[in-house]
Motif scaffolding. Sequence first.
Motif: not given
Length: 1018
Positions: A758-765, A770-784, A740-741
């Motif tokens: 490239a920025a969108l690709a990094a975001y999607d990846e 993280l959606s698999r590790l944590w959950r789909k709506h993790f907090g750091g997603r807003v910053r990303l 996330v960081f």
Amino acid sequence: MTTTLSAPGAMMVPVAAHSSTTMVGRDAELAELARIVGLDAAGGPSAGRPDAVLLSGDAGVGKTRLLIELRDRARAAGWHVYAGHCLDFGESALPYLPFSEVVGRIVDDLPGLADHVAAHPAIARLQPGRRVRAGDQPHETDTATEVPGHDGDRAGLFEAVHALLDAAAADAPVLLVIEDTHWADQSTRDLVGFLCTRAFNHPVSVVVSYRSDDLHRRHPLRRQVAEWSRIPNVDRLALSPLPEDSVRALVRELAPSGLDERAVASIVARAEGNAFFVEELVASNQDCDCDDVPGDLADVLLVRLDRLSEEARQVVRVASAAGRRVTHDLLAAAADMPSDAFEAGVRQAVEMHVLEAGARHYSFRHALLGEAVYDDLLPGERVRLHARYVAALAESAGRGTAAELARHARRSMDLDRAVTAGIEAGDEAMAVGGPDEAADHYQQALELLEGGDRAERLGIDPSKVAARASDALVAGGDPQRACQLLREHLDRTPADRAPVARSRLLSQYAELLTVTENDLDPVALSEEAVALAPEGESPLRARILVTHARVLANVGREDEAEPFATEALGLAERLSRPVLASDVMTTLSGLHVKTAVGSEQEALRTALEAAVVRSQETGALNAELRGRFLLGRSHQDDGEWDVAARWFASCLEAGTRAGTPWAPYVMESRWQLASIRHLQGAWDEVLALTAAVDDSAGPPIPVGIVAPTRFAVLAARGEDVLDRVRALRALWEDEGTVGVFSAGVEIDVHGSHGDASAALAAYDEVVDVLSRLWRKHFGGRVRLAAVTLAAVAAGLPAASAAERRALAQRADQLLAEGRTVVEDFRSRPGGWGPEGQMWEARLDAEHLRVRWLAGEDAPTRDELVAGWAAALEAVTKLGHVPEEARVRASYSQILRLLGETGAADEEATAARGIAGRLGAPALVGDLGGSRTQRGTTPAGSATAAGAAAGGSPVRLTARELEILALVAEGRSNGEIGKQLFISTKTVSVHVSNILGKLDAASRTEAAAIARRDGLLPG
């Protein structure tokens, strides 16, 4: 004045008869070494941080000879000189061994410091007489996690050694030499680093030597040297091979009667500039005509033994099995020779300069000689020799350490004793703050306990050893390996045959699962541990109950956790276990501190502070660290940065002093403190806190968590960090925090390059991982999502119409995803904190900017301004300094495009001011708006182009050339204005000027003239 070395005859000793009495070819290096340590300075070195040097070179290249010369010069100047030597114990490390040697000599040579030593009890553990085994059995504790002495010794030990050196330097400068650190244990390396960074009241200088050819890519000292090298007062001095003329001079010194030219040429060719090789070749009296000239170093070394009697050769062979050094009594016991024959053998070995006699030990004149002798032993001979050492150590015929006993027992195939000694060595390493060495000892013991009936025969519970190994691994910063180890032992521990053992392992495993990435349910495993826990008044039951409380709290079930912690507290108090009781009190106090508000939260914070004090008083280190971290997080969530920083700094300091700088709470405190200092704009402090990231010093995942904060600073200061950030992707699956960081930094870098794709690709990846590790709506997603929208906005001006529509659609998706996360968090007990609110405002503002630039469902002027004004208000309220610079820079550009130049200039000035204070112009690099400032070279000089055409030169300004190029692409005035961040009216004025200068009737004609006259690129 006392100037005795730490161990006469050990390493820095008077040179042997066949060695050169004059140093050859190292005058420049000696002068540089003396300069660095302050030996040649008027009045000697000054107080403060020690003048330190890392002396490196291949084995035998001349490091020791150089240090002998430095020692002699220091003694002549009236200095105290103390040397400590690291030894090759192989897989059995003995923490702080060279400092035991140093402490012993200081105490012997300066009896006036006896009162000082008494005032620092921790240093007593390092005195040579205190490091021997007290008996045949390892110290056994009744729990897996309470190893006596671990919590407090390391902090006091470091301070005590520092204070002792300072006291020794009170009447004369001290030169401290630590030799052969390529064999040093992690704890010794940590103490060396501590001394190099800690100021002294009196002059102390430090020299650390090591074999550079031993430092393979994964050697632990390789990373440590890189870290030490960044300390301002530490210099490096590398000894290269001697040139041919120096080798010839050395040969003349060693063989004054002379050798023929062919012999000298052979020595020069074979020695390859290595002084030790030269000495050995000359001493062996070999020349190039002899067919039996050794073909490698081992043969060169072993030829020396041919001159010894059988008794001396036997003594040397026995000594080689001990390693570099061995005490007289232990060597005599292991040699098992008649006393007369033994004494005669030792004497000849010393006289022939194979062994050197020290104050307490015999040592090989050179480590390579001992290694060569050992390698020449037959396999059966090695086993028998190690068995003799085991017998001598076990019967106390020779004084030694548990680590030595474990090593000899393993190599003699006495595996039962290797287990008990290994566990004892692990306990000793943990007691003095050496978790890395302790983990190795415990794991080696566990390997020997696998299969068969050894555990039952020895009365050892493997689950206790596994738990200790897990604790050591976690303390060393490797919880993933600790999880793996516990899982392996759980698979071999059925509940029906060993319920208590399985309960112990399950409890530790469940808690570790809460700090690592996995698909398992820690609550279910912890519940099983509670069900299997022993009934009644049991310390293990209390520990399992409080661990279950923490596991429940970690998943938000604090109310369910409280009864378990309360029961655990009652057990701990009835059993008079103060350390355990402190652990439980800290857990209870911290259960609700993150979710409570108002006066309730203040009361909980007060209780948690009291628990921290109690933990500190009882020596419950883990409880103290957890309490300090929880207090820091509580204040951090409320945006109380300075208070949070104090708690995080205190946790980091306590953990580092205890020898656990990479343990979970300590490492997270380092990360959170660095994050706060990054937010506050204290970027030099951020770089200092994260210095271990360079050269991958430290465990990979903890380093990976800390690294993005460092890379964010370096990127803003103009460094190219993209490759280093992308390298962290390898850790995403193992630790989502790294993802996330690090992805946030990667997206920012792509945005600074205007690369929206490239920025969108990094975001999607990263979202996929993280959606698999944590959950789909993790907090750091807003910053990303917010930083990705900023990158999209940066790439829009150069996009085609179709690309702009596609990017606008992605922007809508990013906004929707971010808002879903916000709504989810607002519905939770903890709510949506001030930092989250800042990123929420930034998300909305960036979306408005993208829509406005793309011309797709564009917001009104008032909506756009209001959105960015809200973002600025949120970031200034939070106090996020670098983000304030970014927001003000973007806001300035928008205001300028809207024609509000006065307000735009104010925001630009403020943004530049912040960037200047941070030393980070890249934060606001687009404020000028021109392609030149963004790194794109404008078209070639119009004056030059006109001259080349043979007519009068056409003088277009750089801005006019830039606008002309966009006119030629068919862009409208509005599109040009948005791309160049200037108003449409300004573009119109520039276009009119261009048409006039080119004498063109239309934009199309102007473009044609420009192409004809070479005014456009390509």
